[in-house]
Design a protein around this motif. Structure first.
Motif, PDB file in Angstrom:
ATOM      1  N   UNK A   1       0.748  -1.199   0.016  1.00  0.00           N
ATOM      2  CA  UNK A   1       0.246   0.073  -0.055  1.00  0.00           C
ATOM      3  C   UNK A   1       0.706   1.346   0.234  1.00  0.00           C
ATOM      4  N   UNK A   2       0.215   2.512  -0.187  1.00  0.00           N
ATOM      5  CA  UNK A   2       1.166   3.521  -0.205  1.00  0.00           C
ATOM      6  C   UNK A   2       1.454   3.807   1.228  1.00  0.00           C
ATOM      7  N   UNK A   3       2.846   4.141   1.504  1.00  0.00           N
ATOM      8  CA  UNK A   3       3.509   4.064   3.043  1.00  0.00           C
ATOM      9  C   UNK A   3       4.331   5.069   3.149  1.00  0.00           C
ATOM     10  N   UNK A   4       4.165   5.956   4.118  1.00  0.00           N
ATOM     11  CA  UNK A   4       5.075   6.912   4.468  1.00  0.00           C
ATOM     12  C   UNK A   4       6.271   6.241   5.038  1.00  0.00           C
ATOM     13  N   UNK A   5       7.502   6.516   4.282  1.00  0.00           N
ATOM     14  CA  UNK A   5       8.579   5.753   4.615  1.00  0.00           C
ATOM     15  C   UNK A   5       9.115   6.616   5.982  1.00  0.00           C
ATOM     16  N   UNK A   6       8.925   7.332   6.217  1.00  0.00           N
ATOM     17  CA  UNK A   6       9.378   8.099   7.506  1.00  0.00           C
ATOM     18  C   UNK A   6       8.870   7.472   8.796  1.00  0.00           C
ATOM     19  N   UNK A   7       7.622   7.107   8.583  1.00  0.00           N
ATOM     20  CA  UNK A   7       7.049   6.699   9.751  1.00  0.00           C
ATOM     21  C   UNK A   7       7.591   5.159   9.793  1.00  0.00           C
ATOM     22  N   UNK A   8       7.883   4.345   8.895  1.00  0.00           N
ATOM     23  CA  UNK A   8       8.297   3.018   9.048  1.00  0.00           C
ATOM     24  C   UNK A   8       9.805   3.129   9.604  1.00  0.00           C
ATOM     25  N   UNK A   9      10.898   4.261   9.138  1.00  0.00           N
ATOM     26  CA  UNK A   9      11.946   4.250   9.501  1.00  0.00           C
ATOM     27  C   UNK A   9      11.863   4.674  11.076  1.00  0.00           C
ATOM     28  N   UNK A  10      10.934   5.443  11.435  1.00  0.00           N
ATOM     29  CA  UNK A  10      10.743   5.989  12.868  1.00  0.00           C
ATOM     30  C   UNK A  10      10.653   4.553  13.962  1.00  0.00           C
ATOM     31  N   UNK A  11       9.568   4.009  13.281  1.00  0.00           N
ATOM     32  CA  UNK A  11       9.128   2.662  13.849  1.00  0.00           C
ATOM     33  C   UNK A  11      10.278   1.504  14.029  1.00  0.00           C
ATOM     34  N   UNK A  12      11.186   1.577  13.086  1.00  0.00           N
ATOM     35  CA  UNK A  12      12.072   0.770  13.039  1.00  0.00           C
ATOM     36  C   UNK A  12      13.320   0.931  14.053  1.00  0.00           C
ATOM     37  N   UNK A  13      13.620   2.262  14.021  1.00  0.00           N
ATOM     38  CA  UNK A  13      14.520   2.880  15.068  1.00  0.00           C
ATOM     39  C   UNK A  13      14.196   3.062  16.474  1.00  0.00           C
ATOM     40  N   UNK A  14      12.991   3.108  16.734  1.00  0.00           N
ATOM     41  CA  UNK A  14      12.401   3.350  18.054  1.00  0.00           C
ATOM     42  C   UNK A  14      12.755   2.168  19.083  1.00  0.00           C
ATOM     43  N   UNK A  15      13.098   0.959  18.830  1.00  0.00           N
ATOM     44  CA  UNK A  15      13.304   0.131  19.948  1.00  0.00           C
ATOM     45  C   UNK A  15      14.955   0.248  20.284  1.00  0.00           C
ATOM     46  N   UNK A  16      15.542   0.715  19.273  1.00  0.00           N
ATOM     47  CA  UNK A  16      17.037   0.774  19.572  1.00  0.00           C
ATOM     48  C   UNK A  16      17.277   2.062  20.286  1.00  0.00           C
ATOM     49  N   UNK A  17      16.503   3.042  19.902  1.00  0.00           N
ATOM     50  CA  UNK A  17      16.679   4.557  20.521  1.00  0.00           C
ATOM     51  C   UNK A  17      16.159   4.309  21.961  1.00  0.00           C
ATOM     52  N   UNK A  18      15.075   3.399  22.265  1.00  0.00           N
ATOM     53  CA  UNK A  18      14.737   3.358  23.834  1.00  0.00           C
ATOM     54  C   UNK A  18      15.951   2.635  24.537  1.00  0.00           C
ATOM     55  N   UNK A  19      16.472   1.797  23.623  1.00  0.00           N
ATOM     56  CA  UNK A  19      17.751   1.253  24.529  1.00  0.00           C
ATOM     57  C   UNK A  19      19.046   1.930  24.750  1.00  0.00           C
ATOM     58  N   UNK A  20      18.985   3.150  24.260  1.00  0.00           N
ATOM     59  CA  UNK A  20      20.141   4.176  24.438  1.00  0.00           C
ATOM     60  C   UNK A  20      20.882   4.282  23.244  1.00  0.00           C
ATOM     61  N   UNK A  21      20.435   3.868  22.078  1.00  0.00           N
ATOM     62  CA  UNK A  21      21.472   3.897  21.074  1.00  0.00           C
ATOM     63  C   UNK A  21      20.845   5.170  20.169  1.00  0.00           C
ATOM     64  N   UNK A  22      21.903   5.799  19.575  1.00  0.00           N
ATOM     65  CA  UNK A  22      21.558   6.766  18.724  1.00  0.00           C
ATOM     66  C   UNK A  22      21.581   6.380  17.151  1.00  0.00           C
ATOM     67  N   UNK A  23      20.523   6.742  16.642  1.00  0.00           N
ATOM     68  CA  UNK A  23      20.271   6.441  15.058  1.00  0.00           C
ATOM     69  C   UNK A  23      19.871   7.814  14.394  1.00  0.00           C
ATOM     70  N   UNK A  24      21.135   8.200  13.576  1.00  0.00           N
ATOM     71  CA  UNK A  24      20.753   9.451  13.108  1.00  0.00           C
ATOM     72  C   UNK A  24      19.881   9.151  11.830  1.00  0.00           C
ATOM     73  N   UNK A  25      19.006  10.424  11.705  1.00  0.00           N
ATOM     74  CA  UNK A  25      18.170  10.290  10.656  1.00  0.00           C
ATOM     75  C   UNK A  25      17.393  11.519  10.206  1.00  0.00           C
ATOM     76  N   UNK A  26      17.087  11.857   9.024  1.00  0.00           N
ATOM     77  CA  UNK A  26      16.490  13.305   8.626  1.00  0.00           C
ATOM     78  C   UNK A  26      15.245  13.065   8.064  1.00  0.00           C
ATOM     79  N   UNK A  27      14.245  14.066   8.371  1.00  0.00           N
ATOM     80  CA  UNK A  27      12.878  14.033   8.179  1.00  0.00           C
ATOM     81  C   UNK A  27      12.639  13.918   6.665  1.00  0.00           C
ATOM     82  N   UNK A  28      11.667  13.108   6.108  1.00  0.00           N
ATOM     83  CA  UNK A  28      11.432  12.928   4.821  1.00  0.00           C
ATOM     84  C   UNK A  28      10.020  12.678   4.392  1.00  0.00           C
ATOM     85  N   UNK A  29       9.554  13.203   3.221  1.00  0.00           N
ATOM     86  CA  UNK A  29       8.153  12.909   2.969  1.00  0.00           C
ATOM     87  C   UNK A  29       8.019  11.777   1.786  1.00  0.00           C
ATOM     88  N   UNK A  30       8.797  11.072   1.703  1.00  0.00           N
ATOM     89  CA  UNK A  30       9.026   9.794   0.609  1.00  0.00           C
ATOM     90  C   UNK A  30       7.753   9.105   0.965  1.00  0.00           C
TER      91      UNK A  30
END
Length: 465
Positions: free
Chosen positions: A303-332
């Motif tokens: 389906x048509x999907x916001x890549x930003x939301x998927x990236x945020x969802x994938x990075x969230x568990x690692x960030x909650x564990x204290x790891x820094x995942x650099x990323x930039x906002x996108x509307x893709x």
């Protein structure tokens, strides 16, 4: 004189006809014997292949049951302490019940196998632990898991290894029997049957024997290759699972013994347990997806999907564990299955965290009708000689298990391909890049890619679907 000549020639002609008839009978008997032996050889090869398939399936399922049991006991204990929710603990027990059902099915169809008694004992010990868990006897379930289940698992593993060795030996014996068959056929047809029958052998029988030998050799080599690959893969997976299992056991004991003082220290310890459980579940889910890719397949709902939301969802568990995942906002926006894409990115980020450098991130770019999602780190990368086999399904013997033939990378590669995308490894500028290329989409499905801040258990449930 002519009549006498005819009288003399008649017995001679009959003798020739009798000799020819005898030769034909011998040829037919030899050909029939060859067909019978060939059929028996095929049946033995098939039986050995089925036996080898059962032992491989039992090895994988028993290891999976062991991991699921540890997870269910730990989550149930943490739920009683109020550290995790009862829903998360219930989900872990449901996953355990599913794997136990698979074990019981293998038990039903494996009555004739040498490892059946060991499997029956192992299923029995697991069933006792599950019963204790369902009745709320967490301490008893924990003790049963750490002692009886572990002992039964070691016994079952040793028994299955012996049975695998026996099956491969039977395949060797079958191959030697085919060679002996050729020797006997040569002897019979060259000694018992003169001239014409020998010609029949060279035209027909030798070709049949060679075909039998070649088929047996190829089948034997294929079974050996698969067996070696699966053995190495299961050994590597068991080694990888021990790391989070050890952490979960250790920190759960610390919590249970009330050795942690203060709410902040308790929360930090519980977070470590949750992180390790998430990593262990990621490995197990990779194994399940790999199994489905090779059997029933994996459904993709693009389906048509916001890549930003998927990236945020994938990075969230690692960030909650204290790891820094650099990323930039996108509307893709891309036409993908949000859950499967998140599985791909979780695997790639986990790989960067475990084997990359200190800096890591995710970059999204658009162009030429595609979206490119780059997961990068500043580590040393993969040795040049191993790049060609980086996305292989099984671990290669003698090589680092998570650098070459990583199951997580292999699953990411296949899921990307099923979404009409492409996953590539690149190395430049002192950084390692895993680039996921996906087709662009128009607009956004508002429901796709949401819940970026979901819990660990919710992420695990999505990856298991």
């Amino acid at each position: 004189m002519a009549l006498l000549a005819r009288a003399r020639s008649s017995p001679r002609r009959r003798g020739v006809l009798h000799s020819v008839a005898a030769a034909v009978v011998v040829v037919l008997l030899v050909v029939a014997g060859l067909a019978f032996v060939n059929s028996s050889s095929v049946i033995r090869v098939t039986q050995n292949a089925k036996a080898l398939q059962w032992t491989n399936a039992t090895i994988g399922t028993s290891a999976l049951a062991r991991a699921r049991l540890v997870q269910a006991v730990t989550f149930t204990e943490l739920s009683e302490m109020g550290v995790v929710s009862a829903r998360d603990a219930g989900f872990a027990r449901d996953e355990l019940a599913s794997v136990v059902d698979d074990l019981e099915h293998l038990l039903v169809i494996g009555e004739v196998r040498d490892s059946y008694p060991s499997l029956a004992r192992y299923v029995g010990t697991v069933t006792v632990a599950v019963t204790d868990l369902e009745e709320g006897e967490i301490a008893a379930a924990k003790q049963q898991t750490a002692t009886a289940v572990e002992e039964a698992f070691d016994e079952l593993s040793a028994s299955l290894q012996v049975e695998q060795t026996r099956i491969l030996a039977a395949q060797d014996e079958n191959s030697r029997a085919g060679h002996d068959l050729k020797t006997w056929i040569v002897f019979i047809l060259t000694v018992a049957v003169p001239g014409s029958v020998v010609a029949v052998y060279f035209v027909f029988t030798r070709r049949q024997v060679r075909a039998i030998e070649e088929r047996n050799r190829l089948e034997l080599e294929a079974e050996r290759t698969i067996s070696r690959a699966k053995d190495a893969f299961i050994a590597g997976l068991s080694h990888e699972l021990r790391t989070p299992l050890t952490s979960i056991y250790g920190f759960a004991e610390v919590l249970a013994d009330r050795e942690v003082n203060g709410a902040e220290a308790t929360a930090e310890t519980a977070q470590i347990i949750a992180n390790q459980a998430s990593e262990m579940t990621r490995m197990v889910d990779d194994l399940l997806v790999a199994s489905r890719l090779g059997s029933t397949g994996v459904e993709i709902e693009a389906v048509r999907t916001s890549i930003q939301r998927v990236v945020d969802a994938a990075a969230a568990p690692f960030e909650r564990a204290g790891m820094e995942i650099a990323r930039e906002a996108t509307s893709a926006v891309a036409m993908v299955d949000a859950a499967r894409l998140r599985h791909v990115l979780v695997n790639l980020i986990s790989n960067a965290v475990r084997h990359g450098g200190t800096a890591r991130g995710v970059t999204v770019t658009e162009g030429d009708g595609v979206v490119e999602v780059e997961v990068w780190d500043d580590g040393d990368g993969v040795p040049d000689g191993q790049v060609g086999r980086l996305f292989d399904r099984f671990v290669h013997e003698g090589e680092p298990p998570m650098l070459t033939g990583s199951l997580g990378l292999a699953v990411a590669y296949r899921l990307t391909d099923l979404m009409n995308g492409q996953l590539e490894y690149q190395r430049f500028g002192g950084k390692t890049y895993f680039v996921v290329t996906l087709p662009l989409g128009e607009g956004v499905d508002e429901e796709a890619g949401e819940e970026a801040e979901e819990s660990v258990a919710e992420m695990i449930r999505t990856l298991s679907s």
